[in-house]
Every structure is written in C-alpha cells, then in structure tokens.
Scaffold this motif. Structure first.
Motif, PDB file in Angstrom:
ATOM      1  N   ARG A  11       0.872  -1.037  -0.142  1.00 21.50           N
ATOM      2  CA  ARG A  11       0.133   0.011   0.066  1.00 21.50           C
ATOM      3  C   ARG A  11       0.825   1.222   0.044  1.00 21.50           C
ATOM      4  N   ALA A  12       1.851   1.122   0.765  1.00 30.28           N
ATOM      5  CA  ALA A  12       2.879   2.224   0.717  1.00 30.28           C
ATOM      6  C   ALA A  12       3.456   2.566  -0.685  1.00 30.28           C
ATOM      7  N   LYS A  13       3.739   1.458  -1.307  1.00 33.88           N
ATOM      8  CA  LYS A  13       4.403   1.731  -2.761  1.00 33.88           C
ATOM      9  C   LYS A  13       3.091   2.448  -3.677  1.00 33.88           C
ATOM     10  N   ARG A  14       2.000   1.911  -3.425  1.00 40.66           N
ATOM     11  CA  ARG A  14       0.748   2.250  -4.299  1.00 40.66           C
ATOM     12  C   ARG A  14       0.543   4.050  -3.848  1.00 40.66           C
ATOM     13  N   ALA A  15       0.927   4.359  -2.692  1.00 41.37           N
ATOM     14  CA  ALA A  15       0.554   5.628  -2.089  1.00 41.37           C
ATOM     15  C   ALA A  15       1.461   6.558  -2.772  1.00 41.37           C
ATOM     16  N   GLY A  16       2.509   6.223  -3.463  1.00 45.90           N
ATOM     17  CA  GLY A  16       3.586   6.946  -3.917  1.00 45.90           C
ATOM     18  C   GLY A  16       4.995   6.843  -3.551  1.00 45.90           C
ATOM     19  N   ARG A  17       5.294   6.085  -2.664  1.00 51.21           N
ATOM     20  CA  ARG A  17       6.527   5.562  -2.263  1.00 51.21           C
ATOM     21  C   ARG A  17       7.092   6.799  -1.083  1.00 51.21           C
ATOM     22  N   ASN A  18       8.268   6.254  -0.375  1.00 49.65           N
ATOM     23  CA  ASN A  18       8.901   7.081   0.562  1.00 49.65           C
ATOM     24  C   ASN A  18       7.961   7.513   1.691  1.00 49.65           C
ATOM     25  N   VAL A  19       7.047   6.501   2.038  1.00 51.91           N
ATOM     26  CA  VAL A  19       6.075   6.911   2.987  1.00 51.91           C
ATOM     27  C   VAL A  19       6.278   5.439   3.958  1.00 51.91           C
ATOM     28  N   THR A  20       5.536   5.779   5.114  1.00 53.36           N
ATOM     29  CA  THR A  20       5.252   4.639   6.000  1.00 53.36           C
ATOM     30  C   THR A  20       3.819   4.266   6.242  1.00 53.36           C
ATOM     31  N   VAL A  21       3.360   2.922   6.293  1.00 57.57           N
ATOM     32  CA  VAL A  21       1.775   2.665   6.356  1.00 57.57           C
ATOM     33  C   VAL A  21       1.858   1.788   7.345  1.00 57.57           C
ATOM     34  N   LEU A  22       0.689   1.846   8.171  1.00 57.19           N
ATOM     35  CA  LEU A  22       0.468   0.895   9.320  1.00 57.19           C
ATOM     36  C   LEU A  22      -0.716   0.037   8.712  1.00 57.19           C
ATOM     37  N   ALA A  23      -0.276  -1.402   9.079  1.00 49.69           N
ATOM     38  CA  ALA A  23      -1.260  -2.318   8.668  1.00 49.69           C
ATOM     39  C   ALA A  23      -2.666  -2.248   9.354  1.00 49.69           C
ATOM     40  N   GLY A  24      -3.554  -2.403   8.588  1.00 50.86           N
ATOM     41  CA  GLY A  24      -5.073  -2.072   9.247  1.00 50.86           C
ATOM     42  C   GLY A  24      -5.282  -0.859   9.321  1.00 50.86           C
ATOM     43  N   ALA A  25      -4.533   0.122   8.839  1.00 44.17           N
ATOM     44  CA  ALA A  25      -5.038   1.745   8.779  1.00 44.17           C
ATOM     45  C   ALA A  25      -5.017   2.391   7.493  1.00 44.17           C
ATOM     46  N   HIS A  26      -5.690   3.368   7.130  1.00 40.58           N
ATOM     47  CA  HIS A  26      -5.613   3.825   5.971  1.00 40.58           C
ATOM     48  C   HIS A  26      -4.573   5.068   5.502  1.00 40.58           C
ATOM     49  N   GLN A  27      -4.441   5.605   6.888  1.00 40.02           N
ATOM     50  CA  GLN A  27      -3.591   6.726   6.975  1.00 40.02           C
ATOM     51  C   GLN A  27      -2.155   6.466   6.842  1.00 40.02           C
ATOM     52  N   HIS A  28      -1.170   7.399   6.239  1.00 42.80           N
ATOM     53  CA  HIS A  28       0.076   6.939   6.024  1.00 42.80           C
ATOM     54  C   HIS A  28       0.742   8.254   6.478  1.00 42.80           C
ATOM     55  N   SER A  29       2.018   8.129   6.799  1.00 41.24           N
ATOM     56  CA  SER A  29       2.917   9.581   7.009  1.00 41.24           C
ATOM     57  C   SER A  29       3.817   9.473   5.844  1.00 41.24           C
ATOM     58  N   ALA A  30       3.709  10.768   5.212  1.00 43.34           N
ATOM     59  CA  ALA A  30       4.540  10.986   3.973  1.00 43.34           C
ATOM     60  C   ALA A  30       5.555  12.044   4.255  1.00 43.34           C
ATOM     61  N   HIS A  31       6.714  11.776   3.506  1.00 45.88           N
ATOM     62  CA  HIS A  31       7.827  12.875   3.704  1.00 45.88           C
ATOM     63  C   HIS A  31       8.371  13.270   2.362  1.00 45.88           C
TER      64      HIS A  31
END
Length: 255
Positions: A235-255
């Motif tokens: 999911r992190a890859k699909r979200a644009g990379r260079n991010v951290t995604v938590l399993a079971g969560a829809h939010q992610h931290s991007a940098h």
C-alpha cells in the motif's frame, strides 16, 4: 588445582611444542608456581591443542606424585591432544559455516532463515512486537542507470544506516534483493512508528528513500505479522513511495 593457575599455565604454554612435562615440581617455571606446589602438585603434563600455528587451548594432566611421566603416557596424551584439536576445529568450522549460511554476503545481515527463527521466538514469548517490511524505492532504476556494482554499494550503505538507526535490541534482516525487514521488541504501536520514522530518516540521509509497512502485535502470538507488514508495504508503494503505512490503517505518513 587453583583455577587462577590454569590461566597462568595457558600463558606459559606459548611455544611451538605440543607437550610440556616436568618430572617434579622443584623449579620456578612460571608465575603461580607456588600455588601449585602448595596444592601438592608433584607432576604436570600440559598438552597444547593446536591447529597449524594457532593454539586452540590446552589441557592439563597432573599428579600429586613427584614422578616423571613415561614416554608411553606422553605419546598417548599427545595423540589425545591431536584428536581433541581436530574435534574443536570441526566444531568451530561447522559454526562458521552455519553462520555464513545464515548471512547475506553483500550486507552481512542475517536473512530469511534467521528472520523466521526470530519471529518464532517472539511469538512463543507472547510479548508485544512489531515487524517492519522495508523496500528501496525505485531500486531498479538505480541498477539500470548506474549498474549493479553501484546498486550493491547502495544496498550496503543503506543496510549500515538502518542498523545504526535501530535500537540495540532490535534486528534487521535482508529478505530479498532490495527488501529488508526489521523485528522490533516494541512495547507500543507508538514505539514501532517512532522506530519506523527513524529508519526513514536514516535512509534519506544516505540518499536512498524507502517505503515501510508496519504491523504491530500487542499481545504477541500473531502468525501472520510479516504478511500484514508486507501488505502495508504494498500500500505504501501504491501511495507514492517514501512513506510509512500501518497495517490495518488507511492513513500513512509521507515525507
């Protein structure tokens, strides 16, 4: 025989000979002699355990009687010393080969076998822990543009940076070509996310951004934590990379 004397004998047995004999303890042959004499030692044979020019250790045969050991006894002890040296060498070589088989030769990290064992150990403890699935962003482009040798240098440098950013009790493994996994003894989800942020920062500092999937098990025992972390990584890859995604969560931290 006093235990401290063994260390002194070990320091004394430093020559090329395989066997040292003293017919009777009546001379100053090494520091600590007095303690051996006071212990009632009358005869001493020290067999050095050697492999080529390397000393592996030694063993001591002692007797309270002040007698000279027979040639037959010395020869038998030398043969025993040779056999023990061979056994010690084989054990050490086996341990070395086992360690090499568990490690990635490029980065020096342990890989999938050790990774699985670590997960099993934490599951048995039923304690909270986290798994981070880590993937180098656009690594294929690095190889295609600069060549595989440069790509190998990137992976080595990144591995060193990630290990340095991990807490001392946590471990990093190489699980694929440009894939790594960290196993954290995290007390909370917040701790796991804090470590993930530190790994992201370390990767950026060496010019190699990564995507990270995080899965946390509060109670321990989860059999699919790595699968969940890997799904979060996807999911992190699909979200644009260079991010951290938590399993079971829809939010992610991007940098």
């Amino acid at each position: 025989m006093p235990a401290s004397s063994l260390a002194e004998i070990g320091a004394w047995v430093d020559g090329p000979l395989a066997c040292y004999t003293v017919g009777s303890v009546d001379g100053e042959w090494f520091v600590g002699f007095d303690r051996l004499r006071d212990a009632g030692l009358g005869m001493l044979v020290v067999i050095a355990l050697v492999r080529g020019s390397e000393q592996l250790g030694f063993f001591v045969v002692a007797d309270r009687r002040a007698s000279t050991p027979s040639t037959e006894l010395v020869e038998q002890l030398e043969l025993l010393g040779s056999l023990v040296s061979s056994v010690l060498t084989n054990v050490r070589d086996h341990e070395t080969l086992r360690d090499l088989a568990r490690r990635d030769p490029l980065t020096g990290l342990e890989h999938n076998t050790a990774f699985g064992e670590r997960l099993d150990a934490l599951r048995r403890r039923a304690a909270s822990y986290a798994v981070l699935a880590i993937d180098v962003d656009h690594f294929k482009n690095v190889n295609d543009t600069y060549g595989h040798e440069h790509g190998n240098t990137v992976l080595r440098t990144l591995a060193q940076a990630l290990v340095a950013a991990l807490p001392a009790q946590d471990l990093l493994f190489r699980t694929g070509g440009d894939e790594f996994a960290a196993v954290l003894e995290a007390a909370s989800l917040q701790d796991a996310m804090r470590v993930a942020a530190g790994l992201e920062h370390a990767a950026r500092c060496v010019g190699t951004p990564v995507s990270i999937g995080v899965a946390f098990d509060e109670e321990g025992g989860s059999p699919d934590l790595y699968v969940r972390a890997d799904e979060a990584l996807y999911r992190a890859k699909r979200a644009g990379r260079n991010v951290t995604v938590l399993a079971g969560a829809h939010q992610h931290s991007a940098h």
